[in-house]
Design a protein around this motif. Structure first.
Motif, PDB file in Angstrom:
ATOM      1  N   SER A  80       0.858  -1.185   0.000  1.00  7.55           N
ATOM      2  CA  SER A  80       0.000   0.000   0.000  1.00  7.55           C
ATOM      3  C   SER A  80       0.890   1.230   0.000  1.00  7.55           C
ATOM      4  O   SER A  80       2.061   1.170   0.382  1.00  7.55           O
ATOM      5  N   TRP A  81       0.314   2.345  -0.442  1.00 11.12           N
ATOM      6  CA  TRP A  81       1.092   3.573  -0.450  1.00 11.12           C
ATOM      7  C   TRP A  81       0.179   4.791  -0.430  1.00 11.12           C
ATOM      8  O   TRP A  81      -0.975   4.738  -0.861  1.00 11.12           O
ATOM      9  N   LEU A  82       0.722   5.851   0.104  1.00 12.93           N
ATOM     10  CA  LEU A  82       0.187   7.210   0.079  1.00 12.93           C
ATOM     11  C   LEU A  82       1.375   8.097  -0.252  1.00 12.93           C
ATOM     12  O   LEU A  82       2.525   7.674  -0.087  1.00 12.93           O
ATOM     13  N   PRO A  83       1.164   9.313  -0.676  1.00 11.01           N
ATOM     14  CA  PRO A  83       2.315  10.185  -0.901  1.00 11.01           C
ATOM     15  C   PRO A  83       3.172  10.310   0.363  1.00 11.01           C
ATOM     16  O   PRO A  83       2.675  10.667   1.430  1.00 11.01           O
ATOM     17  N   GLY A  84       4.421   9.926   0.249  1.00  7.30           N
ATOM     18  CA  GLY A  84       5.346  10.010   1.369  1.00  7.30           C
ATOM     19  C   GLY A  84       5.303   8.847   2.340  1.00  7.30           C
ATOM     20  O   GLY A  84       5.998   8.860   3.349  1.00  7.30           O
ATOM     21  N   LEU A  85       4.520   7.800   2.031  1.00  4.84           N
ATOM     22  CA  LEU A  85       4.410   6.659   2.936  1.00  4.84           C
ATOM     23  C   LEU A  85       4.190   5.379   2.127  1.00  4.84           C
ATOM     24  O   LEU A  85       3.265   5.296   1.330  1.00  4.84           O
ATOM     25  N   ILE A  86       5.055   4.385   2.343  1.00  4.91           N
ATOM     26  CA  ILE A  86       4.974   3.090   1.658  1.00  4.91           C
ATOM     27  C   ILE A  86       4.918   2.001   2.719  1.00  4.91           C
ATOM     28  O   ILE A  86       5.659   2.056   3.703  1.00  4.91           O
TER      29      ILE A  86
END
Length: 171
Positions: free
Chosen positions: A54-60
Motif C-alpha cells: 500500500s502507499w500514500l504520498p510520502g508513505l509506503i
C-alpha cells in the motif's frame, strides 16, 4: 494500490513535493507495479524484491515474509539483504512524492539493527521524513512480531530530469 485515505499531515520539513492528489509519473508507476501493468525494474526482478502493498504520498507499506533462503547465520536474515530492501523502499517512497521532472539518487544509507530479523512475516514501513528541492531523507522501519527490529535511513539527492527519464527508479 490506489490512495484510499487522505495522506498524513506533513511536517513543515517536507517541501518541493507533488501535491497529494497530483497524477505524477512516479505515482502511476507505483499503481502500475501494484496492478501488474508496469513491469518491475530489472534489478527488482533479479533480486526478487518485494513490492509495496500500500502507499500514500510520502508513505509506503509492505507486508511480506522472509524465507530461510535469506539467511547466512542460521535463523537470522542476512543484513546485506536488509540494506538492499532499505534502498529499494526508499526509492519507492520517492516515487510516491516527487513531482514530474525530478529524479533521485541515493547519497547515503545507514542501517541500525535493534533485534535479529528472522524468517517469517515482516512489515516494512517507509516514510519520507524530510525533503527539500535538492535532498530528501527516508526512514525505513522493519517490524516483526510487533517489535521494531531494524531502522534504515536513506539520504537522496533530488535532481531535474529529462522528460523521458521521469518516473524511472534510481537506487
Amino acid at each position: 494500490m490506489l490512495e484510499t485515505t487522505p495522506p498524513p499531515a506533513r511536517p513543515t520539513r517536507l517541501r518541493g513535493l507533488a501535491p497529494a492528489g497530483a497524477d505524477t509519473s512516479g505515482r502511476r508507476v507505483l499503481t502500475g507495479l501494484a496492478d501488474g501493468t508496469v513491469a518491475d525494474p530489472p534489478a527488482a526482478r533479479t533480486l526478487e524484491l518485494p513490492p509495496a502493498t500500500s502507499w500514500l504520498p510520502g508513505l509506503i507499506t509492505c507486508e511480506t515474509a522472509f524465507d530461510e533462503e535469506l539467511t547466512l547465520t542460521p535463523g537470522v536474515v542476512f543484513g546485506g539483504w536488509i540494506a538492499c530492501l532499505v534502498d529499494h523502499f526508499a526509492g519507492l517512497v520517492m516515487l510516491s512524492a516527487i513531482p514530474d521532472g525530478s529524479g533521485f539518487l541515493t547519497a547515503g544509507l545507514s542501517v541500525d539493527y535493534h533485534a535479529p530479523l528472522v524468517p517469517g512475516p515482516v512489515t516494512i514501513e517507509t516514510e519520507l521524513t524530510s525533503c527539500s528541492t535538492r535532498r530528501a531523507v527516508a526512514e525505513v522501519r522493519f517490524a516483526q512480531h510487533r517489535t521494531r527490529a531494524c531502522t534504515g535511513t536513506v539520504e537522496q539527492i533530488i535532481h531535474r530530469t529529462a522528460p523521458a527519464a521521469v518516473g524511472r527508479m534510481a537506487g
